[in-house]
Design a protein around this motif. Structure first.
Motif, PDB file in Angstrom:
ATOM      1  N   PRO A  40       0.812  -1.225   0.000  1.00 59.48           N
ATOM      2  CA  PRO A  40       0.000   0.000   0.000  1.00 59.48           C
ATOM      3  C   PRO A  40       0.846   1.277   0.000  1.00 59.48           C
ATOM      4  CG  PRO A  40      -0.771  -1.526   1.701  1.00 59.48           C
ATOM      5  CD  PRO A  40       0.522  -2.080   1.172  1.00 59.48           C
ATOM      6  N   GLY A  41       2.110   1.170   0.423  1.00 64.52           N
ATOM      7  CA  GLY A  41       2.965   2.356   0.497  1.00 64.52           C
ATOM      8  C   GLY A  41       3.811   2.605  -0.738  1.00 64.52           C
ATOM      9  N   TYR A  42       3.672   1.756  -1.763  1.00 65.06           N
ATOM     10  CA  TYR A  42       4.463   1.885  -2.994  1.00 65.06           C
ATOM     11  C   TYR A  42       4.252   3.247  -3.660  1.00 65.06           C
ATOM     12  CZ  TYR A  42       6.000   0.716  -7.779  1.00 65.06           C
ATOM     13  OH  TYR A  42       6.614   0.695  -9.009  1.00 65.06           O
ATOM     14  N   ARG A  43       5.340   3.838  -4.206  1.00 64.01           N
ATOM     15  CA  ARG A  43       5.171   5.121  -4.916  1.00 64.01           C
ATOM     16  C   ARG A  43       6.087   5.264  -6.122  1.00 64.01           C
ATOM     17  NH1 ARG A  43       7.517   8.626   0.268  1.00 64.01           N
ATOM     18  NH2 ARG A  43       8.945   6.974   0.728  1.00 64.01           N
ATOM     19  N   ASP A  44       6.401   4.132  -6.770  1.00 67.92           N
ATOM     20  CA  ASP A  44       7.202   4.169  -7.992  1.00 67.92           C
ATOM     21  C   ASP A  44       8.495   4.936  -7.701  1.00 67.92           C
ATOM     22  OD1 ASP A  44       8.072   4.222 -10.694  1.00 67.92           O
ATOM     23  OD2 ASP A  44       6.037   4.202 -11.410  1.00 67.92           O
ATOM     24  N   GLN A  45       8.922   5.840  -8.610  1.00 60.79           N
ATOM     25  CA  GLN A  45      10.180   6.545  -8.346  1.00 60.79           C
ATOM     26  C   GLN A  45       9.943   7.891  -7.681  1.00 60.79           C
ATOM     27  OE1 GLN A  45       8.557   7.188 -11.034  1.00 60.79           O
ATOM     28  NE2 GLN A  45       9.530   8.670 -12.389  1.00 60.79           N
ATOM     29  N   PHE A  46       8.678   8.163  -7.308  1.00 55.15           N
ATOM     30  CA  PHE A  46       8.351   9.462  -6.734  1.00 55.15           C
ATOM     31  C   PHE A  46       8.537   9.436  -5.220  1.00 55.15           C
ATOM     32  CE2 PHE A  46       5.817   8.771 -10.517  1.00 55.15           C
ATOM     33  CZ  PHE A  46       6.145   9.881 -11.276  1.00 55.15           C
ATOM     34  N   VAL A  47       9.034  10.535  -4.683  1.00 51.48           N
ATOM     35  CA  VAL A  47       9.280  10.564  -3.246  1.00 51.48           C
ATOM     36  C   VAL A  47       8.217  11.388  -2.527  1.00 51.48           C
ATOM     37  CG1 VAL A  47      10.974  11.090  -1.441  1.00 51.48           C
ATOM     38  CG2 VAL A  47      11.739  10.307  -3.700  1.00 51.48           C
ATOM     39  N   THR A  48       7.907  12.544  -3.104  1.00 49.49           N
ATOM     40  CA  THR A  48       6.947  13.429  -2.442  1.00 49.49           C
ATOM     41  C   THR A  48       5.767  13.729  -3.355  1.00 49.49           C
ATOM     42  OG1 THR A  48       7.931  15.429  -3.339  1.00 49.49           O
ATOM     43  CG2 THR A  48       8.835  14.614  -1.242  1.00 49.49           C
ATOM     44  N   ARG A  49       4.739  14.322  -2.736  1.00 48.80           N
ATOM     45  CA  ARG A  49       3.565  14.766  -3.482  1.00 48.80           C
ATOM     46  C   ARG A  49       3.972  15.735  -4.596  1.00 48.80           C
ATOM     47  NH1 ARG A  49      -1.926  15.984  -1.889  1.00 48.80           N
ATOM     48  NH2 ARG A  49      -1.449  14.799  -0.041  1.00 48.80           N
ATOM     49  N   ALA A  50       4.891  16.638  -4.267  1.00 47.15           N
ATOM     50  CA  ALA A  50       5.312  17.649  -5.239  1.00 47.15           C
ATOM     51  C   ALA A  50       5.973  16.999  -6.446  1.00 47.15           C
ATOM     52  CB  ALA A  50       6.264  18.641  -4.578  1.00 47.15           C
ATOM     53  N   ASP A  51       6.759  15.954  -6.198  1.00 41.07           N
ATOM     54  CA  ASP A  51       7.414  15.202  -7.278  1.00 41.07           C
ATOM     55  C   ASP A  51       6.418  14.699  -8.311  1.00 41.07           C
ATOM     56  OD1 ASP A  51      10.001  15.125  -6.573  1.00 41.07           O
ATOM     57  OD2 ASP A  51       9.948  13.132  -5.650  1.00 41.07           O
ATOM     58  N   ALA A  52       5.274  14.229  -7.802  1.00 45.22           N
ATOM     59  CA  ALA A  52       4.295  13.582  -8.678  1.00 45.22           C
ATOM     60  C   ALA A  52       3.336  14.584  -9.289  1.00 45.22           C
ATOM     61  CB  ALA A  52       3.519  12.525  -7.891  1.00 45.22           C
ATOM     62  N   GLY A  53       3.379  15.821  -8.822  1.00 44.31           N
ATOM     63  CA  GLY A  53       2.407  16.831  -9.247  1.00 44.31           C
ATOM     64  C   GLY A  53       2.351  17.033 -10.754  1.00 44.31           C
ATOM     65  N   LEU A  54       3.521  17.190 -11.375  1.00 41.29           N
ATOM     66  CA  LEU A  54       3.538  17.446 -12.813  1.00 41.29           C
ATOM     67  C   LEU A  54       3.055  16.228 -13.592  1.00 41.29           C
ATOM     68  CD1 LEU A  54       6.879  19.409 -13.321  1.00 41.29           C
ATOM     69  CD2 LEU A  54       4.545  20.298 -13.393  1.00 41.29           C
ATOM     70  N   ALA A  55       3.445  15.052 -13.107  1.00 43.90           N
ATOM     71  CA  ALA A  55       3.034  13.824 -13.799  1.00 43.90           C
ATOM     72  C   ALA A  55       1.512  13.682 -13.739  1.00 43.90           C
ATOM     73  CB  ALA A  55       3.706  12.613 -13.159  1.00 43.90           C
ATOM     74  N   LEU A  56       0.910  14.013 -12.594  1.00 51.55           N
ATOM     75  CA  LEU A  56      -0.548  13.921 -12.479  1.00 51.55           C
ATOM     76  C   LEU A  56      -1.211  14.953 -13.397  1.00 51.55           C
ATOM     77  CD1 LEU A  56      -3.117  12.727 -11.266  1.00 51.55           C
ATOM     78  CD2 LEU A  56      -2.910  14.325  -9.357  1.00 51.55           C
ATOM     79  N   ALA A  57      -0.675  16.174 -13.409  1.00 51.33           N
ATOM     80  CA  ALA A  57      -1.252  17.215 -14.269  1.00 51.33           C
ATOM     81  C   ALA A  57      -1.227  16.767 -15.732  1.00 51.33           C
ATOM     82  CB  ALA A  57      -0.489  18.526 -14.097  1.00 51.33           C
ATOM     83  N   GLU A  58      -0.138  16.117 -16.123  1.00 51.14           N
ATOM     84  CA  GLU A  58      -0.012  15.659 -17.507  1.00 51.14           C
ATOM     85  C   GLU A  58      -0.998  14.526 -17.786  1.00 51.14           C
ATOM     86  OE1 GLU A  58       1.424  16.987 -19.999  1.00 51.14           O
ATOM     87  OE2 GLU A  58       0.834  15.342 -21.315  1.00 51.14           O
ATOM     88  N   GLY A  59      -1.132  13.605 -16.828  1.00 52.35           N
ATOM     89  CA  GLY A  59      -2.089  12.498 -16.987  1.00 52.35           C
ATOM     90  C   GLY A  59      -3.510  13.028 -17.117  1.00 52.35           C
ATOM     91  N   VAL A  60      -3.852  13.995 -16.279  1.00 48.90           N
ATOM     92  CA  VAL A  60      -5.197  14.585 -16.290  1.00 48.90           C
ATOM     93  C   VAL A  60      -5.465  15.275 -17.631  1.00 48.90           C
ATOM     94  CG1 VAL A  60      -6.532  16.484 -15.267  1.00 48.90           C
ATOM     95  CG2 VAL A  60      -5.418  14.802 -13.783  1.00 48.90           C
TER      96      VAL A  60
END
Ligand code: AMP
Ligand code: MG
Length: 309
Positions: A40-60
């Protein structure tokens, strides 16, 4: 990998990233601390919420683009099924992941305790009624899987369902019926995306405490949720059986790591995007006759403008 807002994620990359979440047909699934496959704690190569922010924006953003084509083509529907324990983040996932799509192209249905009228029908009836139409994305916030989850943990609920005669092997039978129904849907243009947001028991505890401590979150807390938490192991077992019995080639389950809300959202956007990329909807081309008519009209419109000037 560097995350830059302008790099759309490729289909090949997406497939690689979501592969660890997909449940293979007939796999024996184990959840919880003794799970080798799903953390449940897996997060790929991302460490923080901020790290994943751009990737989520692009996915959206990409989801919005594909949804426009899905609607224009109007051949396939996408049905997203969201299941999880309480406080796993279903509502937040829906809100964030769908923030880039045209609201006209999406329907969201939260399924609650069945009404008296719903209980007067076969158990799949109310889900059939809420299926998305061709060209749109439908989200089931809880789904027909509650019929083999909450009803399995509380079998006394079967007493409300007006079932005929003795129900032998009921769970095995329901798995078969659900698989058959989903196969029928898949054969008829409904692409089914099944997401189980996998939360750990410790993280649920933290989120419940948060809901109790923060006045603005009190409304989210339900005394009944605490009682369901006491049945945690029974639910995990019911989920394991569901994941093992109903992950099929045509409607696979994905176990989405949910202890980091931001990662759950990113992973959900990837999995839905992958389904849309598989469909690869195209804007319909008009036939030559209609096209010729359009050009005729264009001429007239241009002439109108010249006349005025
Ligand atoms: P929530 O999603 O937190 O608003 O809660 C909805 C409640 O409805 C949950 O406690 C579900 O377990 C319950 N529920 C949903 N579907 C069914 C069903 N088919 N039978 C019994 N309870 C259900
Ligand atoms: Mg609840």
């Amino acid at each position: 990998m560097e995350n830059t807002a302008s790099t759309p994620v490729s289909h090949a990359d997406l497939r690689k990233r979501i592969a660890p979440f997909r449940v293979k047909p007939r796999a024996v699934v184990r959840l919880g601390d003794d799970s080798k496959d799903f953390d449940p704690g897996y997060r790929d190569q991302f460490v923080t919420r901020a790290d994943a922010g751009l990737a989520l924006a692009e996915g959206v953003r990409q989801l919005g683009e594909y949804q426009a084509r899905l609607a224009a083509q109007s051949t396939y529907a996408v049905l997203v099924i969201l299941q999880a324990m309480d406080a796993a983040g279903k509502d937040g996932t829906i809100k964030h992941v769908l923030s880039g799509v045209n609201p006209q192209g999406v329907t969201v249905h939260p399924f609650k305790v069945p009404s008296l009228i719903e209980l007067q029908h076969d158990y799949l009836w109310r889900y059939q009624l809420q299926l998305p139409e061709r060209g749109s994305i439908g989200i089931f916030n809880r789904s027909h899987y509650e019929e083999v989850l909450v009803v399995r943990v509380h079998p006394e609920l079967l007493g409300n369902e007006h079932l005929p005669g003795a129900q032998t092997d009921i769970w095995k039978r329901r798995f078969r019926e659900i698989n058959d129904w989903e196969r029928y849907l898949a054969d008829n243009g409904v692409r089914i995306v099944k997401l189980f947001l996998n939360l750990s028991k410790q993280e649920q505890r933290r989120r419940f405490l948060d809901r109790i401590d923060e006045p603005d979150k009190n409304w989210k807390f339900n005394v009944a949720d605490a009682l369901e938490r006491e049945r945690w192991d029974d639910y995990q077992h019911a989920y394991e059986e569901v994941l093992s019995a109903t992950s099929t080639k045509y409607a696979p389950w994905h176990v989405v790591p949910a202890d980091h809300k931001w990662f759950a959202r990113l992973a959900a956007s990837w999995i839905i995007l992958d389904a849309l990329m598989d469909i690869d909807p195209k804007y319909p081309k008009v036939d030559p006759q209609t096209r010729a008519k359009m050009l005729e009209i264009k001429e007239r419109l241009l002439a109108e403008g010249r006349h005025r000037e």
